[in-house]
Design a protein around this motif. Structure first.
Motif, PDB file in Angstrom:
ATOM      1  N   LEU A   2      45.213  54.217  20.294  1.00 26.98           N
ATOM      2  CA  LEU A   2      45.770  54.784  21.511  1.00 26.98           C
ATOM      3  C   LEU A   2      44.818  55.880  21.970  1.00 26.98           C
ATOM      4  CD1 LEU A   2      48.476  54.389  23.052  1.00 26.98           C
ATOM      5  CD2 LEU A   2      49.358  56.322  21.770  1.00 26.98           C
ATOM      6  N   ILE A   3      44.580  55.975  23.250  1.00 27.68           N
ATOM      7  CA  ILE A   3      43.685  56.989  23.796  1.00 27.68           C
ATOM      8  C   ILE A   3      44.537  58.096  24.398  1.00 27.68           C
ATOM      9  CG2 ILE A   3      41.861  57.498  25.469  1.00 27.68           C
ATOM     10  CD1 ILE A   3      41.114  54.466  25.278  1.00 27.68           C
ATOM     11  N   ASP A  34      50.755  64.221  31.855  1.00 25.40           N
ATOM     12  CA  ASP A  34      50.976  64.298  33.297  1.00 25.40           C
ATOM     13  C   ASP A  34      52.022  63.251  33.701  1.00 25.40           C
ATOM     14  OD1 ASP A  34      50.920  64.222  36.069  1.00 25.40           O
ATOM     15  OD2 ASP A  34      48.739  64.248  36.206  1.00 25.40           O
ATOM     16  N   PRO A  35      53.190  63.688  34.165  1.00 21.24           N
ATOM     17  CA  PRO A  35      54.235  62.719  34.534  1.00 21.24           C
ATOM     18  C   PRO A  35      53.831  61.795  35.678  1.00 21.24           C
ATOM     19  CG  PRO A  35      54.879  64.951  35.166  1.00 21.24           C
ATOM     20  CD  PRO A  35      53.603  65.066  34.378  1.00 21.24           C
ATOM     21  N   LEU A  36      52.861  62.186  36.496  1.00 22.19           N
ATOM     22  CA  LEU A  36      52.416  61.341  37.602  1.00 22.19           C
ATOM     23  C   LEU A  36      51.569  60.155  37.120  1.00 22.19           C
ATOM     24  CD1 LEU A  36      51.476  64.088  40.210  1.00 22.19           C
ATOM     25  CD2 LEU A  36      53.588  62.720  40.085  1.00 22.19           C
ATOM     26  N   LYS A  37      51.040  60.251  35.921  1.00 24.64           N
ATOM     27  CA  LYS A  37      50.220  59.154  35.376  1.00 24.64           C
ATOM     28  C   LYS A  37      51.048  58.158  34.567  1.00 24.64           C
ATOM     29  CE  LYS A  37      45.957  61.804  35.209  1.00 24.64           C
ATOM     30  NZ  LYS A  37      44.945  62.406  34.353  1.00 24.64           N
ATOM     31  N   GLY A  50      53.669  61.433  27.563  1.00 22.84           N
ATOM     32  CA  GLY A  50      53.363  62.306  26.430  1.00 22.84           C
ATOM     33  C   GLY A  50      54.546  63.208  26.162  1.00 22.84           C
ATOM     34  N   ASN A  51      54.279  64.499  26.096  1.00 24.85           N
ATOM     35  CA  ASN A  51      55.322  65.508  25.941  1.00 24.85           C
ATOM     36  C   ASN A  51      56.272  65.215  24.789  1.00 24.85           C
ATOM     37  OD1 ASN A  51      54.334  67.011  28.116  1.00 24.85           O
ATOM     38  ND2 ASN A  51      55.478  65.767  29.564  1.00 24.85           N
ATOM     39  N   ILE A  57      55.883  56.390  20.277  1.00 24.96           N
ATOM     40  CA  ILE A  57      54.978  55.386  20.851  1.00 24.96           C
ATOM     41  C   ILE A  57      54.140  54.756  19.745  1.00 24.96           C
ATOM     42  CG2 ILE A  57      53.001  55.027  22.386  1.00 24.96           C
ATOM     43  CD1 ILE A  57      54.180  57.362  24.101  1.00 24.96           C
ATOM     44  N   CYS A  58      53.641  55.592  18.839  1.00 22.33           N
ATOM     45  CA  CYS A  58      52.812  55.077  17.737  1.00 22.33           C
ATOM     46  C   CYS A  58      53.607  54.131  16.849  1.00 22.33           C
ATOM     47  CB  CYS A  58      52.237  56.227  16.924  1.00 22.33           C
ATOM     48  SG  CYS A  58      50.933  57.139  17.777  1.00 22.33           S
TER      49      CYS A  58
END
Length: 76
Positions: A2-3, A34-37, A50-51, A57-58
C-alpha cells in the motif's frame, strides 16, 4: 503493498514500482488523509481513507508492507 500518500510522491513511487518489477511489489492502492482524495482512482488504484483506518485497510486487503510517500510523516 500500500502506498501512503496519494499526491505527486505517491505517483512517483507507483511509477518506480512499475519500472522495477524485480522489486516484487504488487501495489494494491493508496492511503491518504485528505478526505477529498478518498475513493479517487490514480492510475487504476483506489485511494483509501486515512485518519486511523490504516490497520483495518491492511487487514482487509492483506497488505504486508506500506511504502511511505509523504513528506508530512516524520522518520520517527
Amino acid at each position: 503493498v500500500l502506498i501512503y500518500g496519494a499526491g505527486d510522491g505517491g505517483e512517483l513511487v507507483l511509477r518506480e514500482l512499475h519500472n522495477n518489477p524485480e522489486w516484487n511489489y504488487l501495489p494494491v492502492g493508496f492511503v491518504d488523509d485528505d478526505p477529498l482524495k478518498r475513493d479517487k482512482v490514480i492510475h487504476g488504484l483506489r485511494v483509501f481513507g486515512g485518519n486511523g483506518s490504516l490497520p483495518a485497510i491492511c487487514r482487509e486487503k492483506e497488505i504486508e508492507e506500506v511504502l511511505i510517500a509523504s513528506w508530512k510523516i516524520s522518520p520517527e
